[in-house]
Design a protein around this motif. Structure first.
Motif, short mmCIF file in Angstrom:
data_model
loop_
_atom_site.label_atom_id
_atom_site.label_comp_id
_atom_site.label_asym_id
_atom_site.label_seq_id
_atom_site.Cartn_x
_atom_site.Cartn_y
_atom_site.Cartn_z
N LEU A 152 7.50 1.63 -17.51
CA LEU A 152 7.12 1.13 -16.18
C LEU A 152 5.83 0.35 -16.31
O LEU A 152 4.84 0.84 -16.85
CB LEU A 152 6.93 2.32 -15.23
CG LEU A 152 6.56 2.02 -13.78
CD1 LEU A 152 7.06 3.13 -12.87
CD2 LEU A 152 5.08 1.81 -13.56
N LYS A 153 5.89 -0.90 -15.82
CA LYS A 153 4.70 -1.75 -15.90
C LYS A 153 4.34 -2.19 -14.48
O LYS A 153 5.19 -2.74 -13.77
CB LYS A 153 5.04 -2.97 -16.76
CG LYS A 153 3.84 -3.77 -17.10
CD LYS A 153 4.20 -4.83 -18.12
CE LYS A 153 3.00 -5.70 -18.36
NZ LYS A 153 3.33 -6.98 -18.87
N TRP A 154 3.12 -1.89 -14.06
CA TRP A 154 2.70 -2.28 -12.72
C TRP A 154 2.53 -3.79 -12.66
O TRP A 154 1.91 -4.36 -13.56
CB TRP A 154 1.38 -1.62 -12.34
CG TRP A 154 1.44 -0.13 -12.31
CD1 TRP A 154 0.94 0.73 -13.25
CD2 TRP A 154 2.04 0.68 -11.31
NE1 TRP A 154 1.21 2.02 -12.89
CE2 TRP A 154 1.88 2.03 -11.70
CE3 TRP A 154 2.71 0.43 -10.11
CZ2 TRP A 154 2.34 3.09 -10.95
CZ3 TRP A 154 3.17 1.50 -9.37
CH2 TRP A 154 2.99 2.80 -9.79
N GLU A 155 3.05 -4.40 -11.62
CA GLU A 155 2.79 -5.84 -11.43
C GLU A 155 1.62 -6.02 -10.48
O GLU A 155 0.92 -7.02 -10.54
CB GLU A 155 4.06 -6.51 -10.88
CG GLU A 155 5.14 -6.55 -11.95
CD GLU A 155 6.38 -7.30 -11.51
OE1 GLU A 155 6.72 -7.27 -10.31
OE2 GLU A 155 7.02 -7.90 -12.38
N THR A 156 1.46 -5.07 -9.55
CA THR A 156 0.24 -5.02 -8.73
C THR A 156 -0.23 -3.57 -8.78
O THR A 156 0.60 -2.67 -8.93
CB THR A 156 0.53 -5.41 -7.26
OG1 THR A 156 1.53 -4.53 -6.75
CG2 THR A 156 1.01 -6.84 -7.14
N PRO A 157 -1.52 -3.35 -8.70
CA PRO A 157 -2.02 -1.98 -8.91
C PRO A 157 -1.60 -1.04 -7.78
O PRO A 157 -1.49 -1.46 -6.62
CB PRO A 157 -3.54 -2.14 -8.92
CG PRO A 157 -3.82 -3.48 -8.38
CD PRO A 157 -2.59 -4.32 -8.48
N PRO A 158 -1.35 0.23 -8.11
CA PRO A 158 -1.00 1.19 -7.06
C PRO A 158 -2.17 1.40 -6.09
O PRO A 158 -3.32 1.39 -6.50
CB PRO A 158 -0.69 2.47 -7.84
CG PRO A 158 -1.15 2.27 -9.22
CD PRO A 158 -1.34 0.82 -9.45
N GLN A 159 -1.83 1.55 -4.82
CA GLN A 159 -2.89 1.70 -3.81
C GLN A 159 -2.82 3.02 -3.07
O GLN A 159 -3.79 3.45 -2.48
CB GLN A 159 -2.74 0.59 -2.75
CG GLN A 159 -2.88 -0.80 -3.27
CD GLN A 159 -2.57 -1.79 -2.16
OE1 GLN A 159 -3.18 -1.74 -1.09
NE2 GLN A 159 -1.62 -2.67 -2.39
N THR A 160 -1.62 3.62 -3.05
CA THR A 160 -1.46 4.83 -2.24
C THR A 160 -0.85 5.94 -3.07
O THR A 160 0.18 5.73 -3.73
CB THR A 160 -0.55 4.52 -1.02
OG1 THR A 160 -1.13 3.41 -0.34
CG2 THR A 160 -0.44 5.69 -0.08
N VAL A 161 -1.48 7.10 -3.02
CA VAL A 161 -1.01 8.24 -3.82
C VAL A 161 -0.72 9.41 -2.89
O VAL A 161 -1.49 9.70 -1.98
CB VAL A 161 -2.08 8.65 -4.87
CG1 VAL A 161 -1.64 9.88 -5.65
CG2 VAL A 161 -2.37 7.52 -5.82
N LEU A 162 0.42 10.07 -3.13
CA LEU A 162 0.74 11.30 -2.41
C LEU A 162 0.47 12.46 -3.36
O LEU A 162 1.01 12.49 -4.48
CB LEU A 162 2.22 11.27 -2.00
CG LEU A 162 2.84 12.57 -1.51
CD1 LEU A 162 2.21 13.03 -0.20
CD2 LEU A 162 4.35 12.40 -1.30
N VAL A 163 -0.40 13.39 -2.95
CA VAL A 163 -0.70 14.54 -3.81
C VAL A 163 0.01 15.76 -3.23
O VAL A 163 -0.23 16.14 -2.08
CB VAL A 163 -2.23 14.78 -3.91
CG1 VAL A 163 -2.53 15.95 -4.84
CG2 VAL A 163 -2.95 13.53 -4.40
N LEU A 164 0.91 16.37 -4.02
CA LEU A 164 1.64 17.56 -3.56
C LEU A 164 1.22 18.75 -4.40
O LEU A 164 1.14 18.65 -5.63
CB LEU A 164 3.16 17.34 -3.70
CG LEU A 164 3.75 16.31 -2.74
CD1 LEU A 164 5.20 16.04 -3.09
CD2 LEU A 164 3.62 16.77 -1.29
#
Ligand SMILES: NC(=O)c1ccc[n+]([C@@H]2O[C@H](COP(=O)([O-])OP(=O)(O)OC[C@H]3O[C@@H](n4cnc5c(N)ncnc54)[C@H](O)[C@@H]3O)[C@@H](O)[C@H]2O)c1
Ligand SMILES: Nc1ncnc2c1ncn2[C@@H]1O[C@H](COP(=O)(O)OP(=O)(O)OP(=O)(O)O)[C@@H](O)[C@H]1O
Length: 521
Positions: free
Chosen positions: A201-213
């Motif tokens: 998996l290669k990000w094309e745009t950086p991740p901005q939102t994370v769900l922490v469970l």
């Protein structure tokens, strides 16, 4: 008894023309079958009357034909319901797009057409059509279509991070997967040599939102969660979602966590996959199962940290979470695409296809057992339209390959690499000497039917939860789901799998035989 008695037996009254034309609904088929069974029980087949024996055989054949027709109809109903559901999702997505287009005026007519007709088309973060990502590697872009205004910056659109999945090849850069089929040239059948099938998996745009469970009721997890959320915000400036319970825990700790977001009800959660770029789980395998069960459709990549005892699916060490998350967010990362099973309960009393119950997706397995009943389960199993066998024992496990190391393993099933596409068919304590577990190909539909003459109902449970009773005449239909669970690997799929069977299960561990006793040759 004469054939006219059969046709006068109320619900069993189905004409051959009806059968030939297929103009019968499944309810009347099942009712007819019930009536045939009742009739069979009433039929006095005593002693030497050959006609009666012949007639009861004929009735049995009719019962079988009716059962087959009812099964065909029920699986068609399940398929129709699935298409209907897909259609509804598409429809609401398109409506949403239309509304967005109207309100922002940002899209022109062409781009609307493009995205509605081809959901695989790639959109860049600024909303323009970029290119089709389906051409190279595995398509992942449709989630980008559901952007939402960032509450912190009204001019900026908050969109999901874009990423791309591709097959990693060892050494040469060839498109190996394209050639990985059986070829037939000049009369010789060959298969192309395989290179690594690791997915990257290669990000094309950086991740901005994370769900922490997080796993509940653990102080270690609570402390780590607060620490991680603070770090993700301060160092990475990310948007964070958590469950309501966790938000309360965080706020009771410090008002710094006011920025943390949550969701109200299940409907709101349904939208979350359109916002979340990454899911982090803090717990054991149960927390990964929990995370997967929350997403009834597509699942964002999951980074599972190990805070449980076994941790088969949780390769990441919590002590080094900053380093791990840093490298995950930078990418590229190896992922395991864990297949899920889609399970649908079809009730005998359901008259129409739209009465079929909501499908349940499982990451490990669905188990059909005898519950508290002391009778053997009696389950008829079909694979596509072929009868497979009758399970008489404690029950049956239909497992994914990810679940092969869980309950199925305890019941004697094989351990299978999670990337192998297949469905494990593992009996639980069968009362037979020859019932070995099976592994079926991933494209089949399996149907487990509780027969009308079953002595007791059966019970289905999904990843060890949500028990549902299956009464006589009810069926469970299972096939591979369209939405796998992508989990990040520490090393790669194979390395992580081998490490977990060795560390977690001590697979084939034995003291090495010493060379002391060797005789001179
Ligand atoms: N006899 C058994 O082995 C048995 C009986 C019931 C349920 N289970 C398993 O428990 C699962 C539910 O897990 P839970 O954590 O919610 O319940 P739980 O807390 O009772 O844990 C069950 C155990 O199974 C392990 N496990 C779960 N998924 C696994 C996997 N894919 N590979 C290897 N081990 C795995 C967990 O780490 C845990 O140690 C069910 O899906 C089922 O597979 C096993
Ligand atoms: N966010 C959550 N909300 C509610 N229940 C959860 C959540 N996360 C996990 N669970 C449940 O909590 C239980 C324990 O979780 P988990 O298996 O992760 O921890 P564990 O038992 O300590 O780990 P292990 O299974 O490796 O021993 C499971 O039954 C799981 O379904």
């Amino acid at each position: 008894m004469s054939p006219s008695q059969f046709s006068s037996a109320g619900e069993a009254n189905i004409s051959t023309t009806q059968l030939e034309n297929g103009f019968i609904d499944s309810a009347s088929l099942v009712n007819s079958e019930k009536a045939v069974h009742e009739l069979l029980q009433q039929t006095p087949v005593h002693g030497t009357d050959d006609h009666l024996i012949e007639f009861s055989e004929a009735l049995r054949t009719v019962a079988k034909a009716l059962r087959r027709a009812a099964e065909g109809k029920a699986s068609a109903q399940a398929e129709a319901a699935e298409w209907k559901r897909k259609y509804e999702i598409e429809k609401s997505r398109n409506q949403l797009l239309k509304q967005k287009g109207n309100s922002s005026g940002g899209h022109n007519g062409d781009s609307h057409c493009g995205c509605i007709e081809s959901l695989g088309n790639g959109y860049t973060t600024n909303g323009h059509i970029n290119r089709c990502c389906g051409k190279e590697g595995i398509c992942c872009e449709e989630v980008l279509l559901d952007g939402e205004a960032d509450p912190r910056n009204h001019n900026k659109m908050m969109r999901k991070a874009s990423f791309k999945l591709s097959w990693m090849c060892k050494g040469e850069k060839s498109d190996q997967h394209k050639h990985d089929i059986v070829s037939f040239e000049k009369g010789d059948i060959t298969t192309a040599s395989r290179s690594s099938k690791q997915i990257s998996l290669k990000w094309e745009t950086p991740p901005q939102t994370v769900l922490v469970l997080t796993k509940p009721n653990s102080t270690t997890v609570r402390v780590l969660c607060a620490d991680m959320v603070r770090w993700l915000r301060e160092q990475k400036n990310l948007n964070i979602y958590v469950e309501q319970r966790v938000k309360e825990e965080l706020l009771s700790n410090s008002c710094f966590f006011k920025f943390v977001e949550t969701w109200g009800d299940d409907r709101e959660f349904l939208d979350l996959h359109t916002k979340v770029d990454l899911v982090v789980t803090l717990g054991g395998d149960g927390t990964v199962l929990w995370a997967a069960s929350m997403f009834k459709g597509p699942v964002p990549p999951i980074v599972p940290f190990s805070l449980g005892s076994l941790g088969f699916m949780t390769p990441f060490y919590s002590e080094r979470y900053q380093e791990c998350l840093d490298s995950v967010m930078k990418g590229p990362i190896s992922i395991t695409l864990r297949h899920r099973l889609q399970c649908r309960v079809i009730r005998d009393k359901a008259k129409h296809e739209y009465e079929a119950e909501e499908p349940i997706l499982v990451l490990n397995e669905v188990t059909i057992d005898r519950g508290i009943s002391s009778y053997l389960t009696n389950l008829e199993c079909y694979c596509d339209s072929s009868f497979v066998t009758r399970v008489q024992g404690d029950g049956l496990i239909l497992s994914t390959t990810s679940g092969s190391t869980a309950y199925s393993l305890a019941a004697g099933g094989s351990m299978v690499h999670p990337q192998v596409p297949g469905i494990l068919f593992t009996p639980i304590c069968p009362h037979s000497l020859s019932f070995r577990p099976l592994i079926l190909p991933e494209h089949v539909t399996i149907r487990i039917q509780v027969p009308f003459n079953s002595r007791s109902p059966a019970w289905a449970s999904f990843d060890g939860k949500d028990r549902k009773q299956l009464a006589a005449g009810d069926a469970l239909v299972c096939s591979m789901a369209a939405w796998p669970v992508p989990t990040a690997c520490l090393e790669d799929s194979t390395g992580d799998f081998l490490r977990s069977i060795q560390d977690g299960l001590h697979w084939n561990q034995r003291k090495t035989q010493s060379s002391d006793g060797l005789r001179d040759l």
